[in-house]
Design a protein around this motif. Structure first.
Motif, PDB file in Angstrom:
ATOM      1  N   TYR A 297      50.775  34.879  78.232  1.00 48.37           N
ATOM      2  CA  TYR A 297      49.387  34.919  78.675  1.00 48.37           C
ATOM      3  C   TYR A 297      48.487  34.900  77.451  1.00 48.37           C
ATOM      4  N   LEU A 298      47.592  33.910  77.403  1.00 49.22           N
ATOM      5  CA  LEU A 298      46.738  33.707  76.234  1.00 49.22           C
ATOM      6  C   LEU A 298      45.411  33.119  76.682  1.00 49.22           C
ATOM      7  N   ASP A 299      44.338  33.769  76.294  1.00 50.30           N
ATOM      8  CA  ASP A 299      42.994  33.224  76.527  1.00 50.30           C
ATOM      9  C   ASP A 299      42.753  32.880  77.997  1.00 50.30           C
ATOM     10  N   GLY A 300      43.151  33.787  78.887  1.00 51.69           N
ATOM     11  CA  GLY A 300      42.890  33.605  80.304  1.00 51.69           C
ATOM     12  C   GLY A 300      43.817  32.658  81.023  1.00 51.69           C
ATOM     13  N   GLU A 301      44.872  32.209  80.361  1.00 50.54           N
ATOM     14  CA  GLU A 301      45.797  31.246  80.966  1.00 50.54           C
ATOM     15  C   GLU A 301      47.241  31.709  80.804  1.00 50.54           C
ATOM     16  N   PHE A 302      48.055  31.440  81.834  1.00 50.01           N
ATOM     17  CA  PHE A 302      49.493  31.669  81.752  1.00 50.01           C
ATOM     18  C   PHE A 302      50.190  30.381  81.334  1.00 50.01           C
ATOM     19  N   TYR A 303      51.200  30.547  80.488  1.00 53.25           N
ATOM     20  CA  TYR A 303      52.030  29.426  80.062  1.00 53.25           C
ATOM     21  C   TYR A 303      53.498  29.806  80.267  1.00 53.25           C
ATOM     22  N   MET A 304      54.336  28.799  80.484  1.00 53.32           N
ATOM     23  CA  MET A 304      55.779  28.998  80.458  1.00 53.32           C
ATOM     24  C   MET A 304      56.324  28.364  79.186  1.00 53.32           C
ATOM     25  N   LEU A 305      57.156  29.116  78.479  1.00 55.90           N
ATOM     26  CA  LEU A 305      57.784  28.639  77.247  1.00 55.90           C
ATOM     27  C   LEU A 305      59.273  28.465  77.505  1.00 55.90           C
ATOM     28  N   TYR A 306      59.775  27.243  77.269  1.00 56.00           N
ATOM     29  CA  TYR A 306      61.193  26.948  77.474  1.00 56.00           C
ATOM     30  C   TYR A 306      61.830  26.668  76.112  1.00 56.00           C
ATOM     31  N   LEU A 307      62.806  27.458  75.743  1.00 51.40           N
ATOM     32  CA  LEU A 307      63.419  27.341  74.425  1.00 51.40           C
ATOM     33  C   LEU A 307      64.049  25.959  74.236  1.00 51.40           C
ATOM     34  N   ARG A 308      63.736  25.327  73.104  1.00 55.43           N
ATOM     35  CA  ARG A 308      64.386  24.063  72.745  1.00 55.43           C
ATOM     36  C   ARG A 308      65.728  24.401  72.101  1.00 55.43           C
ATOM     37  N   LYS A 309      66.822  24.147  72.807  1.00 55.83           N
ATOM     38  CA  LYS A 309      68.151  24.555  72.326  1.00 55.83           C
ATOM     39  C   LYS A 309      68.513  23.885  71.002  1.00 55.83           C
ATOM     40  N   GLN A 310      67.991  22.669  70.779  1.00 53.50           N
ATOM     41  CA  GLN A 310      68.329  21.965  69.541  1.00 53.50           C
ATOM     42  C   GLN A 310      67.603  22.539  68.328  1.00 53.50           C
ATOM     43  N   SER A 311      66.607  23.384  68.580  1.00 54.60           N
ATOM     44  CA  SER A 311      65.828  23.959  67.472  1.00 54.60           C
ATOM     45  C   SER A 311      66.236  25.383  67.132  1.00 54.60           C
ATOM     46  N   TYR A 312      67.179  25.929  67.911  1.00 57.99           N
ATOM     47  CA  TYR A 312      67.574  27.333  67.713  1.00 57.99           C
ATOM     48  C   TYR A 312      69.091  27.432  67.810  1.00 57.99           C
ATOM     49  N   THR A 313      69.692  28.129  66.854  1.00 60.49           N
ATOM     50  CA  THR A 313      71.149  28.219  66.797  1.00 60.49           C
ATOM     51  C   THR A 313      71.636  29.572  67.300  1.00 60.49           C
ATOM     52  N   PHE A 314      72.561  29.533  68.261  1.00 62.45           N
ATOM     53  CA  PHE A 314      73.209  30.757  68.735  1.00 62.45           C
ATOM     54  C   PHE A 314      74.413  31.041  67.848  1.00 62.45           C
ATOM     55  N   THR A 315      74.430  32.237  67.246  1.00 63.82           N
ATOM     56  CA  THR A 315      75.529  32.584  66.340  1.00 63.82           C
ATOM     57  C   THR A 315      76.369  33.754  66.849  1.00 63.82           C
ATOM     58  N   ASP A 316      75.774  34.623  67.652  1.00 59.80           N
ATOM     59  CA  ASP A 316      76.496  35.790  68.183  1.00 59.80           C
ATOM     60  C   ASP A 316      75.755  36.299  69.417  1.00 59.80           C
ATOM     61  N   ALA A 317      76.224  37.407  69.972  1.00 63.72           N
ATOM     62  CA  ALA A 317      75.615  37.951  71.190  1.00 63.72           C
ATOM     63  C   ALA A 317      74.156  38.331  70.976  1.00 63.72           C
ATOM     64  N   LEU A 318      73.832  38.825  69.783  1.00 60.09           N
ATOM     65  CA  LEU A 318      72.455  39.223  69.502  1.00 60.09           C
ATOM     66  C   LEU A 318      71.528  38.014  69.484  1.00 60.09           C
ATOM     67  N   SER A 319      71.966  36.927  68.906  1.00 63.16           N
ATOM     68  CA  SER A 319      71.118  35.738  68.795  1.00 63.16           C
ATOM     69  C   SER A 319      70.796  35.128  70.153  1.00 63.16           C
ATOM     70  N   LYS A 320      71.593  35.449  71.172  1.00 63.93           N
ATOM     71  CA  LYS A 320      71.364  34.927  72.521  1.00 63.93           C
ATOM     72  C   LYS A 320      70.427  35.812  73.339  1.00 63.93           C
ATOM     73  N   LEU A 321      70.097  36.953  72.805  1.00 69.14           N
ATOM     74  CA  LEU A 321      69.266  37.925  73.513  1.00 69.14           C
ATOM     75  C   LEU A 321      67.805  37.471  73.495  1.00 69.14           C
ATOM     76  N   ASP A 322      67.139  37.484  74.641  1.00 64.01           N
ATOM     77  CA  ASP A 322      65.763  36.982  74.696  1.00 64.01           C
ATOM     78  C   ASP A 322      64.812  37.772  73.806  1.00 64.01           C
ATOM     79  N   THR A 323      65.001  39.091  73.705  1.00 60.69           N
ATOM     80  CA  THR A 323      64.124  39.868  72.826  1.00 60.69           C
ATOM     81  C   THR A 323      64.312  39.471  71.362  1.00 60.69           C
ATOM     82  N   GLN A 324      65.532  39.119  70.990  1.00 59.62           N
ATOM     83  CA  GLN A 324      65.798  38.661  69.622  1.00 59.62           C
ATOM     84  C   GLN A 324      65.237  37.255  69.402  1.00 59.62           C
TER      85      GLN A 324
END
Length: 411
Positions: A297-324
């Motif tokens: 939520y930014l400036d009165g508008e809601f947005y959905m953000l979808y992770l680009r898998k090719q731009s982010y590398t999963f290395t372990d269980a922590l890296s897959k965690l949404d908060t991380q």
């Protein structure tokens, strides 16, 4: 192999239990706390807030000593009673859309030190030391550690059989939560429950990381100074509430940030595009439904953000965690927040209506941007703990939240 023991609880007299048992101190507003202390002389809050009697705010060793005095007074006045034989205490919490049945018991410091009771959060040494000193002075523990274990049919059957008996306590509080407690006293049943838990290979701390760490710190200190140490002393254990995994309910914490780190809205969105496909969302109440999807939520508008898998590398269980993921792709590199626990620019919210609350705070100008996440699962907690990793702060808000003063473990 999990080692648990029955214990002789200090607990409220049956006719006063509904008046004694309290919610966590932090859950009370200042007004509600004051009202409870003024009008309910039996509330456990009088023990943990002993300065109320003298109209004075207390801290440190001075407060700890008076906590002990208030505790003794509750015993002397028969507000508290002590069981004569060791028991397990079966405890059920029931409210709208939630029900759980677990076991108050003494869990082993040695199991904790060996890693058989696993953790997924970091603890602060200063808080560990503070609470260890508190336990040493007051001589009791009234705040159980919430621990989960994999669902087990044998344990479930044993506990269910006990619920067919008459309970020791059964009461409903003003928040419409019903509490029921059974004392398990039969030696055959006690042994059967202990033996069943010996088949549990690991248990997991859901809530109470500092309480368990402080108990370990204190136990090892006393052990070192006790030439007659046997391992059976009360300080070798800490009070826990054990609950099967499927009964734990996990909520998400949203994140709200006060500014965009010097960026304009357009510059911020362009930087987000590196890691996310961004879609403006016309449905203001829409939450993310899948892992690696985020509502912003930014400036009165809601947005959905979808992770680009090719731009982010999963290395372990922590890296897959949404908060991380949120931390590594937005909070740290773009918004400049490196210390999630102490940075005053970030705040957290949780609960049933947290998305609405987040929107209101941002619309009022208290924050600039907010993010909502899918709740973490119990499987993710287990994976993080098994790998010896640590979640970012405020990754989970877990229920049940236990009443204070219902059962007390003396050291």
């Amino acid at each position: 192999m999990a080692l648990i023991k029955p214990f002789k609880a200090i607990r409220p007299a049956k006719d006063k239990v509904a008046l004694v048992a309290s919610r966590s101190y932090e859950e009370y507003s200042e007004k509600e706390l004051q009202c409870t202390l003024e009008h309910n002389p039996f509330s456990f809050l009088h023990i943990i807030n002993p300065g109320f009697k003298f109209h004075k705010s207390l801290s440190g060793e001075e407060r700890f000593k008076l906590v002990k005095n208030r505790y003794w007074e509750f015993l002397e006045e028969k507000t508290f009673i002590k069981d004569n034989t060791p028991c397990f205490y079966l405890y059920q919490i029931k409210k709208e859309n939630f029900k759980c049945l677990g076991l108050f018991c003494a869990t082993s410091v040695s199991d904790y030190d060996k890693g058989l009771i696993k953790q997924h959060e970091n603890t602060l040494e200063s808080r560990e030391t503070l609470f260890a000193n508190y336990l040493k002075t007051v001589g009791f523990n009234a705040e159980p550690v919430l621990i989960t274990y994999k669902d087990n049919e044998t344990i479930a059957s044993l506990l269910k059989a006990e619920t067919k008996k008459d309970p020791e306590y059964h009461f409903t509080c003003t928040d419409k939560v019903t509490h029921t407690l059974w004392r398990v006293t039969d030696n055959t049943t006690l042994n059967a429950i202990q033996n069943a838990f010996k088949e549990i290979r690991q248990m997991y701390i859901a809530d109470g990381h500092h309480r368990s760490a402080s108990s370990s710190l204190l136990a090892n200190e006393i052990k070192h100074n006790n030439p007659n140490h046997t391992g059976q002393e009360a300080y070798n254990y800490f009070m826990s509430y054990l609950i099967p995994e499927h009964q734990v309910k996990i909520f998400d914490f949203n994140r709200m940030v006060k500014d965009l780190n010097g960026l304009t809205k357009e510059e911020f969105l362009i930087k987000l595009d590196t890691y996310f496909r961004i879609e403006q969302n016309s449905n203001n109440g829409n939450r993310p439904l899948k892992k690696h999807h985020f509502s912003m939520y930014l400036d009165g508008e809601f947005y959905m953000l979808y992770l680009r898998k090719q731009s982010y590398t999963f290395t372990d269980a922590l890296s897959k965690l949404d908060t991380q993921i949120l931390y590594k792709t937005i909070l740290e590199p773009i918004l400049g927040i490196t210390d999630l626990r102490n940075d005053e620019r970030i705040s957290y919210g949780y609960g049933k209506h947290n998305l609405i609350k987040m929107k209101d705070c941002i619309d009022k100008g208290e924050f600039k941007v907010g993010f909502s996440l899918v709740p973490i699962t119990i499987e993710e907690i287990r994976q993080i703990a098994d790998a010896g990793l640590v979640m970012p702060p405020k990754s989970t808000y877990i229920e049940p939240k236990l009443r204070s003063g219902l059962t007390i473990y003396e050291l």
